[in-house]
Design an enzyme around this catalytic site. Structure first.
Site, PDB file in Angstrom:
ATOM      1  N   ARG A   1      -2.318   6.477 -33.494  1.00  0.00           N
ATOM      2  CA  ARG A   1      -3.437   6.780 -32.577  1.00  0.00           C
ATOM      3  C   ARG A   1      -3.054   6.472 -31.135  1.00  0.00           C
ATOM      4  O   ARG A   1      -3.423   7.222 -30.219  1.00  0.00           O
ATOM      5  CB  ARG A   1      -4.689   6.002 -33.008  1.00  0.00           C
TER       6      ARG A   1
ATOM      7  N   LYS B   1      -8.270   6.821 -26.765  1.00  0.00           N
ATOM      8  CA  LYS B   1      -8.698   5.432 -26.632  1.00  0.00           C
ATOM      9  C   LYS B   1      -8.139   4.932 -25.300  1.00  0.00           C
ATOM     10  O   LYS B   1      -7.059   4.349 -25.227  1.00  0.00           O
ATOM     11  CB  LYS B   1      -8.183   4.614 -27.824  1.00  0.00           C
TER      12      LYS B   1
ATOM     13  N   GLU C   1     -22.265   6.705 -32.037  1.00  0.00           N
ATOM     14  CA  GLU C   1     -21.668   5.443 -32.495  1.00  0.00           C
ATOM     15  C   GLU C   1     -22.227   4.321 -31.653  1.00  0.00           C
ATOM     16  O   GLU C   1     -23.071   4.552 -30.783  1.00  0.00           O
ATOM     17  CB  GLU C   1     -20.137   5.517 -32.401  1.00  0.00           C
TER      18      GLU C   1
HETATM   19  N1  PMP Z   1     -15.779   3.335 -31.575  1.00  0.00           N
HETATM   20  C1  PMP Z   1     -15.309   2.871 -30.411  1.00  0.00           C
HETATM   21  C2  PMP Z   1     -15.877   3.406 -29.148  1.00  0.00           C
HETATM   22  C3  PMP Z   1     -14.295   1.892 -30.396  1.00  0.00           C
HETATM   23  O1  PMP Z   1     -13.821   1.442 -29.246  1.00  0.00           O
HETATM   24  C4  PMP Z   1     -13.800   1.405 -31.624  1.00  0.00           C
HETATM   25  C5  PMP Z   1     -12.693   0.393 -31.648  1.00  0.00           C
HETATM   26  N2  PMP Z   1     -13.065  -0.824 -31.071  1.00  0.00           N
HETATM   27  C6  PMP Z   1     -14.356   1.893 -32.810  1.00  0.00           C
HETATM   28  C7  PMP Z   1     -15.319   2.879 -32.751  1.00  0.00           C
HETATM   29  C8  PMP Z   1     -13.872   1.417 -34.143  1.00  0.00           C
HETATM   30  O2  PMP Z   1     -12.574   1.883 -34.372  1.00  0.00           O
HETATM   31  P1  PMP Z   1     -11.519   1.090 -35.273  1.00  0.00           P
HETATM   32  O3  PMP Z   1     -12.125   0.971 -36.612  1.00  0.00           O
HETATM   33  O4  PMP Z   1     -10.322   1.952 -35.257  1.00  0.00           O
HETATM   34  O5  PMP Z   1     -11.319  -0.231 -34.626  1.00  0.00           O
END
Ligand code: PMP
Length: 288
Positions: free
Chosen positions: A50, A149, A182
């Site tokens: 990622r 990200k 989210e």
């Molecule tokens: N959504 C956002 C906006 C995030 O920054 C993150 C990670 N902190 C997540 C969802 C969760 O992703 P992951 O399970 O890959 O940590």
């Protein structure tokens, strides 16, 4: 604590970057957050993939190979003698001038911080979290795709501030058209009648690595897993709601905008997934 910075491990007091770094001036950079559990790095390949994808989209060339970066993550944990840890990988555009032009940044800045994991209070997992929906909408993916990200998290921080101002710890962010996306740093799921539902990435959510892990575990538990557009009404009337993220893992949600979710306590499907999740973190991962 020793921090990896541009090729060497330095003491944290010496781990500094320039005020001309475009990561700082413009949020021009990418990052990952990774966990290790008792000597095993969880989903390392997925996080490295990622990071490289985010960097590729913003045309940022990471000056290390995948193998070198994996080695740096392992070394960071070893040097700091950490078994259970949170690892932050950051790659910025590097030092430039005061303009936006990324061509003026000759060398990307790379740093890796491995620290003790700051665990959330246990009562959060036992009692469950109360959420509110906030007015700040999630970035429109056509403008800034959440799959990148990036170091620009103001969209999420604005939502977090709204939640805090209202006396809550976490916020639900809606899309431009009013669908659930989210939370500020976690994905959201609902359980209803043996179905596990979560919003699709195209609505503007990060394809979380914990999200995928939970979807895989749920399928093994014979829950019917589906990505679908969700409204607040769907959340209010779910049997169970929970959040997922690398740092938070699986957090039960018991109230949203004043509406009690299900029984008002963490539900059986959430608990079963938490157990299964704990189990995979103990058995899967990359040793260091
Ligand atoms: N959504 C956002 C906006 C995030 O920054 C993150 C990670 N902190 C997540 C969802 C969760 O992703 P992951 O399970 O890959 O940590």
């Amino acid at each position: 604590m020793k921090v990896y910075l541009n090729g060497t491990f330095v003491d944290e007091s010496k781990a500094t970057v320039s005020v001309f770094d475009h990561g700082l001036l413009y949020g021009d950079g990418v990052f990952e957050g990774i966990r290790s559990y008792d000597g095993l790095i969880f989903k390392l390949e997925e996080h490295i993939d990622r990071l490289f994808e985010s960097a590729h989209t913003i045309m940022l060339k990471i000056p290390l190979s995948r193998a070198e970066l994996i080695d740096v993550v392992k070394q960071s944990l070893r040097v700091n003698k950490l078994r259970g840890a949170y690892i932050r990988l950051v790659v910025t555009r590097g030092e430039g001038d005061l303009g936006l032009d990324p061509r003026k940044c000759a060398q990307p800045t790379v740093f890796v911080i491995a620290d003790k994991i700051q665990l959330y209070p246990q009562q959060l997992y036992e009692r469950g979290l109360e959420l509110i929906t906030v007015a700040t909408q999630r970035n429109v993916p056509e403008a800034l795709n959440p799959q990148i990200k990036s170091l620009n998290y103001l969209n999420n921080i604005l939502a977090k501030i709204e939640a805090i101002n209202a006396g809550y710890e976490e916020a639900i962010m809606l899309s431009h058209s009013g669908y659930v996306t989210e939370c500020t740093g976690e994905n959201i799921f609902l359980v209803r009648k043996k179905q596990l539902l979560t919003p699709p990435p195209y609505i503007g959510v990060l394809r979380g690595i914990t999200r995928q892990t939970v979807m895989d575990l749920a399928a093994q538990q014979r829950l019917h897993v589906r990505e679908d557009l969700l409204t607040r009404h769907d959340l209010f009337n779910a049997d169970e709601v929970f959040l997922t993220g690398t740092a938070a893992e699986i957090v039960p949600v018991v109230k949203i905008d004043g509406r009690v979710i299900g029984s008002g306590t963490p539900g059986p499907a959430t608990k079963k997934l938490q157990q299964a999740f704990r189990q995979v973190t103990k058995t899967e991962g990359v040793r260091y």
